[in-house]
Design an enzyme around this catalytic site. Sequence first.
Site, PDB file in Angstrom:
ATOM      1  N   SER A 131       0.820  -1.213   0.000  1.00  0.00           N
ATOM      2  CA  SER A 131       0.000   0.000   0.000  1.00  0.00           C
ATOM      3  C   SER A 131       0.854   1.262   0.000  1.00  0.00           C
ATOM      4  O   SER A 131       0.479   2.270  -0.592  1.00  0.00           O
ATOM      5  CB  SER A 131      -0.932  -0.006   1.220  1.00  0.00           C
ATOM      6  OG  SER A 131      -1.872  -1.056   1.117  1.00  0.00           O
ATOM      7  N   PHE A 155       3.708 -10.227  -6.212  1.00  0.00           N
ATOM      8  CA  PHE A 155       2.309 -10.368  -6.630  1.00  0.00           C
ATOM      9  C   PHE A 155       2.085  -9.851  -8.053  1.00  0.00           C
ATOM     10  O   PHE A 155       1.112  -9.131  -8.308  1.00  0.00           O
ATOM     11  CB  PHE A 155       1.369  -9.622  -5.673  1.00  0.00           C
ATOM     12  CG  PHE A 155       1.476 -10.037  -4.234  1.00  0.00           C
ATOM     13  CD1 PHE A 155       1.444 -11.383  -3.887  1.00  0.00           C
ATOM     14  CD2 PHE A 155       1.602  -9.093  -3.222  1.00  0.00           C
ATOM     15  CE1 PHE A 155       1.541 -11.783  -2.548  1.00  0.00           C
ATOM     16  CE2 PHE A 155       1.691  -9.474  -1.891  1.00  0.00           C
ATOM     17  CZ  PHE A 155       1.662 -10.814  -1.557  1.00  0.00           C
ATOM     18  N   ASN A 238      -5.602   4.584 -12.059  1.00  0.00           N
ATOM     19  CA  ASN A 238      -6.959   5.129 -12.150  1.00  0.00           C
ATOM     20  C   ASN A 238      -7.806   4.279 -13.094  1.00  0.00           C
ATOM     21  O   ASN A 238      -8.926   3.877 -12.775  1.00  0.00           O
ATOM     22  CB  ASN A 238      -6.927   6.584 -12.623  1.00  0.00           C
ATOM     23  CG  ASN A 238      -6.439   7.532 -11.549  1.00  0.00           C
ATOM     24  OD1 ASN A 238      -6.615   7.290 -10.360  1.00  0.00           O
ATOM     25  ND2 ASN A 238      -5.814   8.612 -11.975  1.00  0.00           N
ATOM     26  N   GLY A 240      -6.926   1.230 -14.172  1.00  0.00           N
ATOM     27  CA  GLY A 240      -6.903  -0.146 -13.697  1.00  0.00           C
ATOM     28  C   GLY A 240      -7.964  -0.415 -12.646  1.00  0.00           C
ATOM     29  O   GLY A 240      -8.558  -1.492 -12.601  1.00  0.00           O
ATOM     30  N   ARG A 241      -8.201   0.585 -11.791  1.00  0.00           N
ATOM     31  CA  ARG A 241      -9.232   0.425 -10.761  1.00  0.00           C
ATOM     32  C   ARG A 241     -10.619   0.300 -11.373  1.00  0.00           C
ATOM     33  O   ARG A 241     -11.462  -0.465 -10.892  1.00  0.00           O
ATOM     34  CB  ARG A 241      -9.154   1.592  -9.784  1.00  0.00           C
ATOM     35  CG  ARG A 241      -7.957   1.484  -8.862  1.00  0.00           C
ATOM     36  CD  ARG A 241      -7.619   2.760  -8.130  1.00  0.00           C
ATOM     37  NE  ARG A 241      -6.420   2.535  -7.332  1.00  0.00           N
ATOM     38  CZ  ARG A 241      -5.612   3.482  -6.865  1.00  0.00           C
ATOM     39  NH1 ARG A 241      -5.887   4.759  -7.127  1.00  0.00           N
ATOM     40  NH2 ARG A 241      -4.541   3.180  -6.165  1.00  0.00           N
ATOM     41  N   GLN A 277     -40.953 -15.445  -0.919  1.00  0.00           N
ATOM     42  CA  GLN A 277     -40.770 -13.993  -0.870  1.00  0.00           C
ATOM     43  C   GLN A 277     -39.449 -13.602  -0.218  1.00  0.00           C
ATOM     44  O   GLN A 277     -38.792 -12.643  -0.653  1.00  0.00           O
ATOM     45  CB  GLN A 277     -41.931 -13.338  -0.118  1.00  0.00           C
ATOM     46  CG  GLN A 277     -41.928 -11.818  -0.240  1.00  0.00           C
ATOM     47  CD  GLN A 277     -43.132 -11.189   0.429  1.00  0.00           C
ATOM     48  OE1 GLN A 277     -43.270 -11.284   1.641  1.00  0.00           O
ATOM     49  NE2 GLN A 277     -44.011 -10.565  -0.357  1.00  0.00           N
ATOM     50  N   GLY A 338     -27.305 -22.991  -1.696  1.00  0.00           N
ATOM     51  CA  GLY A 338     -27.190 -24.022  -0.680  1.00  0.00           C
ATOM     52  C   GLY A 338     -25.918 -24.828  -0.857  1.00  0.00           C
ATOM     53  O   GLY A 338     -24.871 -24.296  -1.247  1.00  0.00           O
ATOM     54  N   GLU A 362      -4.864  -3.464  -7.087  1.00  0.00           N
ATOM     55  CA  GLU A 362      -5.010  -2.113  -7.653  1.00  0.00           C
ATOM     56  C   GLU A 362      -5.239  -1.072  -6.548  1.00  0.00           C
ATOM     57  O   GLU A 362      -5.879  -0.042  -6.757  1.00  0.00           O
ATOM     58  CB  GLU A 362      -6.163  -2.045  -8.680  1.00  0.00           C
ATOM     59  CG  GLU A 362      -6.151  -3.118  -9.753  1.00  0.00           C
ATOM     60  CD  GLU A 362      -4.994  -3.005 -10.721  1.00  0.00           C
ATOM     61  OE1 GLU A 362      -3.871  -2.736 -10.263  1.00  0.00           O
ATOM     62  OE2 GLU A 362      -5.203  -3.172 -11.929  1.00  0.00           O
ATOM     63  N   GLU A 366      -8.997  -0.197   1.715  1.00  0.00           N
ATOM     64  CA  GLU A 366      -8.649   0.753   2.774  1.00  0.00           C
ATOM     65  C   GLU A 366      -7.919   1.958   2.186  1.00  0.00           C
ATOM     66  O   GLU A 366      -8.184   3.106   2.579  1.00  0.00           O
ATOM     67  CB  GLU A 366      -7.785   0.071   3.834  1.00  0.00           C
ATOM     68  CG  GLU A 366      -8.525  -0.948   4.694  1.00  0.00           C
ATOM     69  CD  GLU A 366      -8.882  -2.235   3.962  1.00  0.00           C
ATOM     70  OE1 GLU A 366      -9.819  -2.928   4.380  1.00  0.00           O
ATOM     71  OE2 GLU A 366      -8.207  -2.550   2.943  1.00  0.00           O
TER      72      GLU A 366
END
Length: 381
Positions: A131, A155, A238, A240-241, A277, A338, A362, A366
């Site tokens: 980050s 990564f 920008n 890529g996000r 419902q 399920g 990307e 946070e």
Amino acid sequence: MTTTLTEDQLALAEVTLDFAQEQLAPHAVAWDQDKHFPVDVIRRAAALGLAGAYVREEHGGSGLSRSDGVLVFEALATGCPSIAGYLSIHNMVAWMIDRYADAAQRDRWLPGLCSAAALGSYCLTEPGAGSDAAALRTRAERRGDHYVLTGVKQFISGAGAADLYVVMARTGEPGPGGISAFVVERADPGVSFGPNERKMGWNAQPTRQVVLDGVRVPADRLLGGMGDGFRIAMNGLNGGRLGIAACSLGGAQSALDRSLSHLADREAFGSRLLDAQALQFRLADMATELAAARALVRQAAHALDTGDPLAPRLCAMAKRFATDTGYAVADAALQLHGGYGYLSEYGIEKIVRDLRVHQILEGTNEVMRVIVARGLTETLR
């Protein structure tokens, strides 16, 4: 939500959706289980113009806008979020070269990127700088008419299979102003790769370390100017996000559509599950949340297309909201299936696993909140 789309955009979305359903969806589960990276299929996508989506037409690309692009990546992700996500990153690399390279560099690299004869990877993150990207430690030292790059990138999507790597490296003082961008080729001496990471999702594309051990590249591999690397990286992100946000929408929409079909086919207590419902309300919430996320993604794409100064903040908002929403919708779809949702053959659990990482890459969600909050409070400082 087609009322604001042009006829060309509707046609683009339809062609891409057809490709996703014919070329990606039937194989997505097998690719995930086998950890197979279908380069041949990526090249078929390139034949439709989807590997140079944002590259200008005069440079061999499709010249699509970001508003077009979010339609493309949402449609692709209905077939396989992992492959759609890689194509978003590849297109980010191609756009960065088209936008910041000189004429000779564009002539050298864009034809291969647009045809997917050469695949691209984006190298910003490091083992100790995720980050806090401005704290990266990979170095590029000028030695005569070459630069020597040393460091490790972490990564990296497509690593090992990709041919071109846009690498951010430190050429000056600490902080963002001391970072420059370089294009490194897989065949450059000193380039190696870590093992393919064992991941929760995104198994249909490789993720590996890129190790740069004294990689010597000519000075003409510098992308943009000296010290421009962090700005180039952030501008690339920008778009890529938006791509990853759109991939979350597509994966979640596929999960919702499958839930509708599943509930229509299943009976319990003498009636279809779809007629309950409580389950209808759950479906209604899923559809509403996806529609809201889609509207924000398209608003952010329009802002980026028009040069709106609020575009980076809107892209962060869209990425945060769409990836959180997409994951929540996919998880709800698994619950609606399920026990069947937990079986790999139904493909729902794969969508859940694939979409989870969108909240991290990307820029973590946070960090997206930090970007938005900073924009809101900067005038009060």
